[in-house]
Enzyme design. Sequence first.
Site, PDB file in Angstrom:
ATOM      1  N   PRO A 247      19.988  59.488 -10.875  1.00 55.70           N
ATOM      2  CA  PRO A 247      19.523  59.009 -12.186  1.00 55.70           C
ATOM      3  C   PRO A 247      19.065  57.550 -12.140  1.00 55.70           C
ATOM      4  O   PRO A 247      18.337  57.102 -13.030  1.00 55.70           O
ATOM      5  CB  PRO A 247      20.757  59.168 -13.079  1.00 55.70           C
ATOM      6  CG  PRO A 247      21.912  59.065 -12.145  1.00 55.70           C
ATOM      7  CD  PRO A 247      21.449  59.717 -10.870  1.00 55.70           C
TER       8      PRO A 247
ATOM      9  N   GLY B 136      19.060  53.610  -6.735  1.00 55.23           N
ATOM     10  CA  GLY B 136      19.243  52.158  -6.833  1.00 55.23           C
ATOM     11  C   GLY B 136      17.975  51.419  -7.239  1.00 55.23           C
ATOM     12  O   GLY B 136      18.029  50.247  -7.600  1.00 55.23           O
TER      13      GLY B 136
ATOM     14  N   TYR C 254      29.359  66.893   1.756  1.00 55.59           N
ATOM     15  CA  TYR C 254      29.595  65.439   1.713  1.00 55.59           C
ATOM     16  C   TYR C 254      30.963  65.151   2.327  1.00 55.59           C
ATOM     17  O   TYR C 254      31.936  65.839   2.008  1.00 55.59           O
ATOM     18  CB  TYR C 254      29.649  64.886   0.281  1.00 55.59           C
ATOM     19  CG  TYR C 254      28.478  65.175  -0.628  1.00 55.59           C
ATOM     20  CD1 TYR C 254      27.243  65.599  -0.152  1.00 55.59           C
ATOM     21  CD2 TYR C 254      28.624  64.992  -2.011  1.00 55.59           C
ATOM     22  CE1 TYR C 254      26.188  65.852  -1.028  1.00 55.59           C
ATOM     23  CE2 TYR C 254      27.580  65.237  -2.880  1.00 55.59           C
ATOM     24  CZ  TYR C 254      26.370  65.673  -2.388  1.00 55.59           C
ATOM     25  OH  TYR C 254      25.343  65.925  -3.249  1.00 55.59           O
TER      26      TYR C 254
ATOM     27  N   ALA D  38      17.427  56.484  -9.477  1.00 56.15           N
ATOM     28  CA  ALA D  38      16.408  56.552  -8.412  1.00 56.15           C
ATOM     29  C   ALA D  38      16.932  55.869  -7.150  1.00 56.15           C
ATOM     30  O   ALA D  38      16.253  55.023  -6.557  1.00 56.15           O
ATOM     31  CB  ALA D  38      15.093  55.949  -8.892  1.00 56.15           C
TER      32      ALA D  38
ATOM     33  N   LEU E  38      16.326  51.651  -9.852  1.00 57.92           N
ATOM     34  CA  LEU E  38      16.347  51.285 -11.272  1.00 57.92           C
ATOM     35  C   LEU E  38      17.532  50.380 -11.609  1.00 57.92           C
ATOM     36  O   LEU E  38      18.029  50.381 -12.725  1.00 57.92           O
ATOM     37  CB  LEU E  38      16.379  52.562 -12.134  1.00 57.92           C
ATOM     38  CG  LEU E  38      15.081  53.367 -12.117  1.00 57.92           C
ATOM     39  CD1 LEU E  38      15.273  54.739 -12.759  1.00 57.92           C
ATOM     40  CD2 LEU E  38      13.966  52.600 -12.845  1.00 57.92           C
ATOM     41  N   THR E  39      17.986  49.626 -10.618  1.00 58.52           N
ATOM     42  CA  THR E  39      19.108  48.709 -10.886  1.00 58.52           C
ATOM     43  C   THR E  39      18.684  47.258 -10.702  1.00 58.52           C
ATOM     44  O   THR E  39      19.445  46.351 -11.014  1.00 58.52           O
ATOM     45  CB  THR E  39      20.298  48.980  -9.938  1.00 58.52           C
ATOM     46  OG1 THR E  39      19.891  48.683  -8.592  1.00 58.52           O
ATOM     47  CG2 THR E  39      20.778  50.411 -10.021  1.00 58.52           C
TER      48      THR E  39
END
Length: 287
Positions: A199, A203, A56, A201, A205-206
């Site tokens: 965690p 974004g 990264y 997914a 799950l936001t």
Amino acid sequence: MPAEHDTRPLGRSGIHVLPLGIGTNKWRRADRGAALETYRTIHDAGPSMIDTAESYFSERVVGDCLRTGPTRAVIASKFLPLPGRTSPRRLIRALDGSLARLGLETIDLYYVHYPLPLIDLAMFAEGLVEAVKSGRARAVGVANFNADQMRRIADHLARASIPLAANQVNYSLLRRAAETNGVLDACRELDVALVAYFPLASGRLTQASNSMVTKALLMCLADIARAHDVSISQVALNWLLARDSHVIPIPGATKPDHARANLDALGWRLSETEFDAIDRASAKDET
Ligand SMILES: NC(=O)c1ccc[n+]([C@@H]2O[C@H](COP(=O)([O-])OP(=O)(O)OC[C@H]3O[C@@H](n4cnc5c(N)ncnc54)[C@H](OP(=O)(O)O)[C@@H]3O)[C@@H](O)[C@H]2O)c1
């Protein structure tokens, strides 16, 4: 904000971290101000795990943040195994590169980023043992290893009296394979932290509406979020934390507000009924 003492162990390594860390793979030098503010938010909360990797670009940005002063954060990075780049010597050379970019003499947790087909895991284990014995790493882990690979590398490390601290895998309400493929069971049995990447997914799950998530799950998350006066993402993170005490999610955040909001997922608990309702609703969304 979480209480200082509310931490989870990185396996049997002796290192304790806040139950939620942060993923940095989208941190960029161009957004240095935001990265620094996000870092300070995390840092002020306690011993949060900051996740990066030699692959990264963010490893350099995390290094810039660490150079601003002494840190309470727990820093994790990863060795990128490539064909022809798997020997213990190459792992140590890569670790030296990460330490230089991060401005550290010792990293808290050093992972092998993924297993390579046909490469003997003993090769990685030997490099990880040397990382600890030489004082370059306090603890070692793996990422994307299946249960069998985890057990085999844990065995190799145990011969040198070094515990496997963590296995970092893709785990969220939309990706629950770790619960059925033996990885979560192996983490419990070997006492290894399950560090959950993606965690949220990535974004999905936001947001209150997302075409890739079923209405049933989103409605369930939204109802529970409303009842606790929190956000959908906080409910999704809280569910992972409640699922098992070995789980340590590392949501990615480039915005300080997102990092702060995620930490606030630590200040409350789902009831058993709420946990079960999400469990049932998410079963239909699994990929
Ligand atoms: N070991 C591996 O093979 C592997 C593979 C992939 C990723 N990882 C690690 O896992 C970390 C997490 O993955 P990820 O970042 O791609 O996915 P993620 O954590 O599932 O989702 C991150 C996304 O959610 C957004 N977000 C975070 N908190 C939010 C909040 N409170 N409200 C609204 N939106 C929010 C972020 O936005 P902003 O960016 O705008 O804040 C970002 O777009 C990575 O950073 C990396 O360190 C490891």
